[in-house]
Design an enzyme around this catalytic site. Structure first.
Site, PDB file in Angstrom:
ATOM      1  N   ASN A  86       0.816  -1.210   0.000  1.00 25.81           N
ATOM      2  CA  ASN A  86       0.000   0.000   0.000  1.00 25.81           C
ATOM      3  C   ASN A  86       0.850   1.260   0.000  1.00 25.81           C
ATOM      4  O   ASN A  86       0.394   2.323  -0.398  1.00 25.81           O
ATOM      5  CB  ASN A  86      -0.924   0.001   1.222  1.00 25.81           C
ATOM      6  CG  ASN A  86      -2.115  -0.910   1.043  1.00 25.81           C
ATOM      7  OD1 ASN A  86      -3.123  -0.539   0.478  1.00 25.81           O
ATOM      8  ND2 ASN A  86      -1.974  -2.145   1.511  1.00 25.81           N
ATOM      9  N   LYS A 110       3.335 -12.039   8.802  1.00 30.84           N
ATOM     10  CA  LYS A 110       2.110 -11.516   8.206  1.00 30.84           C
ATOM     11  C   LYS A 110       1.689 -12.485   7.116  1.00 30.84           C
ATOM     12  O   LYS A 110       2.445 -12.744   6.173  1.00 30.84           O
ATOM     13  CB  LYS A 110       2.324 -10.120   7.618  1.00 30.84           C
ATOM     14  CG  LYS A 110       1.109  -9.607   6.842  1.00 30.84           C
ATOM     15  CD  LYS A 110       1.347  -8.260   6.180  1.00 30.84           C
ATOM     16  CE  LYS A 110       0.117  -7.840   5.380  1.00 30.84           C
ATOM     17  NZ  LYS A 110       0.273  -6.530   4.717  1.00 30.84           N
TER      18      LYS A 110
END
Length: 377
Positions: A109, A234
């Site tokens: 992002n 993650k």
């Protein structure tokens, strides 16, 4: 934000026969640091790192705890596409005030692949200074440090530390995957070497969509978790079975496990399976949707932890639908959503396209229910 899949790890070269590989630090990894040269001139902010007070402020102890972590956006000035530090700072403070647990720079992002090394340092340092200046000096910053070579990944970890980062989020290399040693030996050696040399702890980033489909198995992640400088993972693969195996194994390997302060943090990589990840033993999320709806993401976890499962599910339904818009639009769509609903966001750096009027309208409507929920909290 990008699509994740729920398929189990493939039985190919990245998982097959993995348990036959003993875990040991690479003998040569310590030598890598002695030969690393500075990659680029210092960031414009580098001069501020010199004083003792600045150093102590930038390098406090900031533990990773369960909660909502946000991979922040990188904003650019319209026309020039120069890094917009003012908007980066304001956005970071907005998220902190909403109550998130931590921020991450240089992720998907954050358009890390569009930034130079010095720009990466500038973004992280800007974020750190904004948090410190607004009363959030305790908040950890995770910095994306994945690279195709071991050498560059180590340099990015050093840059992250210099800029005020606390943890490094590291993708596995993938460009020359067809030449890697069988049974994941190359990946093991890569993470071991980077973790040995990094001045900050490592979080493994399993995101098949970003690395040509490479999907690290639970066996690999569990074995790597035993490294003293690897402290979390993650999982953007969306595989909750894998998440469960990793969470259970690392919990059992921890002496005197503390759920509020786990030694190895297991995070879902997308908000659309937040509750599922908690059921499986995960500790929270590191999810791009929280750029738009930090409070909704936080509240979903809090309701579940309070035993209000039905209410948490109702909120998860809205979050998951909003996340589908983010997944389809990627960073371009999330920025369009921010611009439409929050009044800032702008465009991604070229060559990513500017959205059409039709796309902008579609993505704005896709986030509508989520934004209504967010504004009600």
């Amino acid at each position: 934000m990008a699509p994740h899949n729920d398929a189990p790890s493939p039985s190919g070269s990245f998982t097959s026969g993995f348990n036959r590989i003993p875990f040991r630090p690479s003998a040569s990894s310590a030598l890598l640091t002695a030969h690393l040269a500075s990659g680029e001139p210092d960031s414009p902010l580098s001069s501020s790192f010199g004083s003792a007070s600045a150093a102590s402020e930038f390098h406090m102890t900031r533990p990773l705890v369960p909660g909502v972590y946000v991979p922040t956006m990188c904003f650019f000035e319209e026309g020039t596409e120069d890094v917009d530090t003012d908007t980066i700072a304001r956005h970071a403070v907005r998220l902190a005030r909403a109550g998130v647990t931590g921020l991450a720079t240089q992720g998907s992002n954050g358009e890390a692949v569009h930034l130079t090394h010095s720009e990466r340092k500038l973004v992280t340092a800007t974020t750190r200074k904004a948090l410190n200046g607004s009363g959030f000096s305790h908040m950890p910053i995770i910095v994306g440090c994945g690279a195709q070579s071991t050498r560059e990944a180590i340099q990015l970890c050093r840059d992250a530390w210099e800029a005020g980062g606390d943890y490094a989020l590291v993708l596995p290399p993938s460009y020359y995957a067809s030449l890697f040693a069988p049974a994941s030996q190359t990946i093991m050696e890569y993470f071991t070497a980077v973790a040995d040399a990094s001045p900050i702890p490592i979080i493994i980033y399993n995101f098949p969509g970003a690395v040509n489909g490479m999907d690290m198995s639970s066996d690999m992640i569990i074995q790597l978790s035993q490294h003293h400088n690897i402290v979390g993972v993650k999982l953007t693969c969306g595989n909750t079975g894998k998440l469960n195996r990793v969470a259970a194994a690392t919990r059992k390997m921890t002496k005197n496990y503390d759920a509020k302060n786990p030694e190895f943090l297991v995070l879902a990589g997308s908000a659309d399976f937040t509750i599922q990840s908690l059921v499986a033993g995960g500790h929270g999320i590191l999810a791009g949707l929280a750029n738009i709806s930090p409070k909704a993401c936080i509240q979903t976890i809090e309701l579940y932890n309070q035993g209000k499962v039905a209410q948490a599910q109702d909120m998860q339904d809205i979050v998951a639908q909003g996340d589908w818009t983010a997944i389809q639009g990627g960073v371009v769509g999330v920025k369009a959503g921010l611009q439409a609903w929050m009044g800032y966001g702008g465009y991604a750096r070229s060559p990513l396209p500017k959205p059409s009027a039709e796309q902008t309208k579609k993505w704005k409507e896709g986030f509508r229910d989520l934004v209504v929920l967010e504004k009600s909290l």
